[in-house]
Design a protein around this motif. Structure first.
Motif, PDB file in Angstrom:
ATOM      1  N   ASP A  87       0.829  -1.219   0.000  1.00 31.00           N
ATOM      2  CA  ASP A  87       0.000   0.000   0.000  1.00 31.00           C
ATOM      3  C   ASP A  87       0.862   1.267   0.000  1.00 31.00           C
ATOM      4  O   ASP A  87       0.529   2.251  -0.660  1.00 31.00           O
ATOM      5  N   ALA A  90       2.327   1.814  -3.431  1.00 33.17           N
ATOM      6  CA  ALA A  90       1.292   2.328  -4.349  1.00 33.17           C
ATOM      7  C   ALA A  90       1.118   3.837  -4.181  1.00 33.17           C
ATOM      8  O   ALA A  90       0.920   4.563  -5.171  1.00 33.17           O
ATOM      9  N   ILE A  91       1.199   4.304  -2.945  1.00 29.82           N
ATOM     10  CA  ILE A  91       1.076   5.756  -2.701  1.00 29.82           C
ATOM     11  C   ILE A  91       2.264   6.500  -3.326  1.00 29.82           C
ATOM     12  O   ILE A  91       2.100   7.525  -3.985  1.00 29.82           O
ATOM     13  N   ALA A  93       4.065   5.478  -5.862  1.00 33.62           N
ATOM     14  CA  ALA A  93       3.896   5.399  -7.320  1.00 33.62           C
ATOM     15  C   ALA A  93       2.913   6.474  -7.795  1.00 33.62           C
ATOM     16  O   ALA A  93       3.173   7.182  -8.783  1.00 33.62           O
ATOM     17  N   GLN A  94       1.823   6.620  -7.056  1.00 30.67           N
ATOM     18  CA  GLN A  94       0.810   7.620  -7.416  1.00 30.67           C
ATOM     19  C   GLN A  94       1.408   9.031  -7.395  1.00 30.67           C
ATOM     20  O   GLN A  94       1.213   9.807  -8.326  1.00 30.67           O
ATOM     21  N   HIS A  95       2.185   9.320  -6.352  1.00 34.40           N
ATOM     22  CA  HIS A  95       2.806  10.640  -6.247  1.00 34.40           C
ATOM     23  C   HIS A  95       3.829  10.879  -7.360  1.00 34.40           C
ATOM     24  O   HIS A  95       4.166  12.021  -7.666  1.00 34.40           O
ATOM     25  N   GLY A  97       3.394   9.596 -10.418  1.00 35.83           N
ATOM     26  CA  GLY A  97       2.710   9.454 -11.705  1.00 35.83           C
ATOM     27  C   GLY A  97       3.030   8.132 -12.391  1.00 35.83           C
ATOM     28  O   GLY A  97       3.009   8.033 -13.619  1.00 35.83           O
ATOM     29  N   GLU A  99       2.525   3.745 -12.712  1.00 37.52           N
ATOM     30  CA  GLU A  99       1.545   2.689 -12.477  1.00 37.52           C
ATOM     31  C   GLU A  99       1.892   1.850 -11.259  1.00 37.52           C
ATOM     32  O   GLU A  99       1.024   1.404 -10.538  1.00 37.52           O
ATOM     33  N   GLU A 100       3.175   1.617 -11.086  1.00 37.60           N
ATOM     34  CA  GLU A 100       3.598   0.786  -9.954  1.00 37.60           C
ATOM     35  C   GLU A 100       5.065   1.042  -9.626  1.00 37.60           C
ATOM     36  O   GLU A 100       5.816   1.583 -10.432  1.00 37.60           O
TER      37      GLU A 100
END
Lengths: 205, 205
Positions: A87, A90-91, A93-95, A97, A99-100
């Motif tokens: 988890d 994933a955060i 990766a999101q920050h 931009g 996918e993973e």
């Protein structure tokens, strides 16, 4: 007027130790002269860390995380294992931009499942693996540019440097933990872990 | 009604790392096959702890402090040095109705001066000695009946057992810390110490 009953020193609020149930969702080893890891079915642990791993050793050379030593100073190796959580990756990766971010890219040895906010687990917490191994949490793992560079290469980022530098900024307190071996043995992928969260209090000097 | 703006997760309050100035007021070694110590002018530290000391070693055998292991299990020796503070020993002595408790009686290696509430210093804190040694705090030292027995013998207590058993009760969170060697070298009595108190936060699962 004299204060005949001066207020006693405020007692320290102690948060008791507690247990959490977790799982070693996946295991990885760095088999070569590089920190990147690859999935394995088991980790063989001695007092020096993961047998054959890049980070094995009873001592290590200091680096940027120990600005108080000249680089390359021999010191105790408290960073034998790198622990991450899906988890938190994933955060990050999101920050960034992306996918993973795969655990292997940043040299993780252990993907831990079931511990909320893994990176915030206090120093001294113990992970008891069902098969008999114990590891002890040394500290939060500070994200560095080298791991960022590895991510940039894996995702073939257009601006490699910008991606590499973004990682230390956005991965702070999300990049997992480092730990050392308290009791050796073999950890198998999927193994249950009983986590003993240390007693906590706030020290005020 | 839908909550279109659910409250964000409460951010964790981080207490920054800080520095304290301290001093190694006195040094002690346990030269024989017994945990009691005697004053020395210097401590020679290797990665295995104090050279020649009763508690030296890269590993140790588990005891009552590790109820989760069968007694005598080989585990990492994170208890290489025992640190105490004079003000805390004085409080314990008062609670036990004694004039004093000497560091030697309970196997201390290092009498630390200048750190308020020494026993509460958080795990992971670093003690940088001016001469180049670094030790890392593992944990608070849990007072045991064996140290209590040693006190009872030294003060020639009328009721040896009662005195021995009183110590674990009244010395909790006052009996100092245990630490291991991060960077070896020689510590000299009176040496200055720069203490780096770890960053702190409260983990909530």
């Amino acid at each position: 007027m004299l204060d005949l009953f001066p207020e006693a020193e405020k007692p320290v609020d102690i948060i008791p130790a507690k247990k959490l149930s977790a799982r070693a969702a996946a295991l990885y080893v760095a088999p070569a002269d590089h920190f990147q890891t690859r999935p394995v079915d088991e980790l063989r642990l001695g007092f020096d860390g993961i047998s054959g791993d890049f980070h094995a050793g009873s001592t290590r050379r200091s680096g940027g995380r120990e600005p108080w030593y000249p680089r390359g100073t021999e010191m105790r190796n408290e960073r034998q294992l790198s622990l991450v959580a899906a988890d938190e990756l994933a955060i990050i990766a999101q920050h960034m931009g992306l996918e993973e971010i795969r655990p292997e890219w940043i040299g993780a040895n252990l993907l831990v499942e079931g511990v909320p906010h893994l990176s915030m687990l206090p120093a001294g917490s113990l992970l008891f693996f069902k098969g008999g191994v114990t590891i002890k949490i040394d500290a939060q793992n500070k994200p560095c540019r080298i791991a960022g560079q590895s991510i940039a290469e894996h995702v073939r980022a257009a601006d490699q440097d910008a991606t590499a530098l973004l990682f230390p900024k956005v991965a702070k307190r999300l990049r997992g933990l480092v730990a050392w071996v308290e009791k050796p043995g073999i950890i198998r992928a999927g193994e249950e872990i009983s986590v003993r969260v240390s007693e906590q209090w706030t020290y005020q000097a």
